[in-house]
Write an enzyme that holds these catalytic residues in place. Structure first.
Site: not given
Ligand code: EPZ
Length: 423
Positions: A22-23, A118, A123, A307, A399
């Site tokens: 998916k991702n 989610c 976020r 995840d 999803r």
């Molecule tokens: C991706 O979300 C995945 N979603 C999430 O999977 C997964 O949990 C996450 O990566 C971590 O591996 C998809 O790929 C569609 P991040 P993403 O930006 O990109 C902080 C699932 O179940 N952050 O890596 O939104 C954030 O708050 C989903 O498939 C900032 O601070 O996650 C978090 O603490 C749920 N500023 C950390 O980074 C930003 O601009 C990691 O978030 C962006 C993120």
């Protein structure tokens, strides 16, 4: 309204074949807009998030078809740049914000309502914005719409303050047509980042270093269509690995890249589970009583995936001894534990740590899926609980898991999707 109804206690035995990731599919489908002509994307999982991304691409003028199972063809020759992707779409699919990077890079402007997704803590998208601004774009977020625009994008150095999958992806997408060299430092290293880089390069981009913390991108002026097959889903595979272990079964998980599953396999071995790696499979054997307790801490790839945290914690509820789970990626990803407590789990949450005291067994209860992976955890809980567990909010599970009822039924689970009258 539909619910999953699971009668627990069956050991899982047999073979499960994993679908496309998916991702990886979500950014790749968005990136197909760069081609301006047909892209054939194969091994696409048939899940609602993918259908939603297809709907969003149609909304901006792309032609999106599914000529055969698992295949999506996107023809983006008629895509319009000056269109805002509305809240009712972005609320349903957080990954819609990948179109910011694509449309900014291709047309010099993009407008997307602030994303949903989610809920497990704040976020933010500050790192996405930092990347766009580093490349020369101006960004505004008035009225909860993210507006990005630029006359020209120029290659730059981007240091991500936090390892972020989404920000790494959006920085890559914005940089592929920027003039000159872009260096993304402290980049995420997930398998889906590498898959996106390979897809972009198949369309004529020049992306190097994906999978390491430094990604170098030399901008190109033209990109073209291609045929590409998505990698298998690391988290879907991990979910079934844990389900096999929790039920004390023997399951071959087929169509995987074992390297992507190493942190999950190692943790299962810490619990006393046997993991046998094949070229494109892992076999999970757990027939010797309760698994051992262990300590899990989530971190960006190649660490233990966040995840997989809810699913693994569910296994630990019946382990022999005391376990700890530390969630080090998200601020608050323990909401599902309230549901597990309803089933008899003994868990104390203290900040970023869950302290789990293993119990002999869980008992059935009506529970809800709080989010996609929490829903997967409820399914695992239902598989191991005594009695009949019903799970609500299962659209969240649909999803990200293709044919989950069929795949689990085929290995002996007693699970059904049941329609209930709203009243
Ligand atoms: C991706 O979300 C995945 N979603 C999430 O999977 C997964 O949990 C996450 O990566 C971590 O591996 C998809 O790929 C569609 P991040 P993403 O930006 O990109 C902080 C699932 O179940 N952050 O890596 O939104 C954030 O708050 C989903 O498939 C900032 O601070 O996650 C978090 O603490 C749920 N500023 C950390 O980074 C930003 O601009 C990691 O978030 C962006 C993120």
């Amino acid at each position: 309204m539909e619910r999953f109804v699971i009668r627990g206690g069956n050991k899982l035995n047999g073979k499960i074949t994993i679908s496309g990731a998916k991702n990886a599919a979500l950014p790749i489908i968005a990136a197909s807009v760069f081609a301006g002509e047909p892209c054939r994307i194969e091994n696409v999982p048939e899940i609602s998030d993918v259908r939603m991304m297809g709907k969003i691409l149609r909304y901006i003028g792309a032609e999106v078809t599914m000529p055969e199972p698992g295949v999506m063809v996107v023809d983006s020759k008629n895509v319009k740049a000056d269109i805002t992707i509305p809240d009712e779409m972005t609320r349903k699919l957080r990954a819609s914000y990948y179109l910011l990077g694509v449309l900014l890079s291709k047309y010099g402007c993009a407008s997307v309502a602030l994303p949903g997704g989610c809920y497990f803590g704040v976020r933010p998208i500050d790192q996405h914005i930092k990347a766009f601004e580093a490349l020369g774009a101006t960004v505004s977020t008035d009225n909860a719409i993210v507006d990005v625009k630029c006359d020209e994008l120029y290659g730059s150095s981007i240091y991500l303050d936090v390892v972020s999958v989404g920000a790494t992806i959006n920085a890559m997408l914005a940089a592929v047509k920027a003039k000159g060299l872009t260096v993304i430092e402290n980049a995420a290293r997930e398998p889906h980042i590498v898959d996106l880089a390979n897809f972009l390069n198949s369309m004529g981009a020049d992306v190097r270093g994906a999978g390491t913390e430094v990604i170098k991108i030399r901008g190109v002026s033209e990109m073209h269509g291609c045929t590409y097959s998505i990698i298998p889903d690391q988290i879907e595979a991990g979910t079934y690995m844990v389900a096999a272990a929790a039920t004390g079964g023997d399951v071959l998980i087929d169509n995987v890249i074992p390297k992507h599953l190493e942190s999950i396999s190692n943790k299962l071995e810490d619990c006393g589970v046997t993991v046998i790696e094949g070229d494109e499979s892992v076999r999970i054997i757990s027939e010797g009583g309760r698994p051992r307790a262990c300590r899990v801490k989530t971190s960006p790839h190649p660490g233990f995936p966040t995840d997989m945290q809810p699913q693994f914690a569910t296994l630990l509820t019946i382990c022999d001894g005391n376990s700890t789970v530390v969630e080090d990626v998200w601020d608050n990803r323990f909401k599902y534990i309230d549901q597990l407590r309803r089933m008899g789990a003994n868990i104390i949450v203290n900040g970023d740590t869950a302290l789990i005291t293993g119990v002999d067994s869980l008992h059935s209860a009506p529970v809800e899926a709080d989010d996609l992976r929490a829903g997967a955890a409820m399914i695992i809980a239902g598989l191991i609980a005594n009695g009949e567990t019903s799970i609500g909010n299962i659209k969240l599970i649909d999803r990200g898991y293709e044919n989950i009822v069929e795949k689990l039924t085929a290995v002996g689970a007693d699970i059904a999707r049941v329609s209930f009258d709203e009243d």
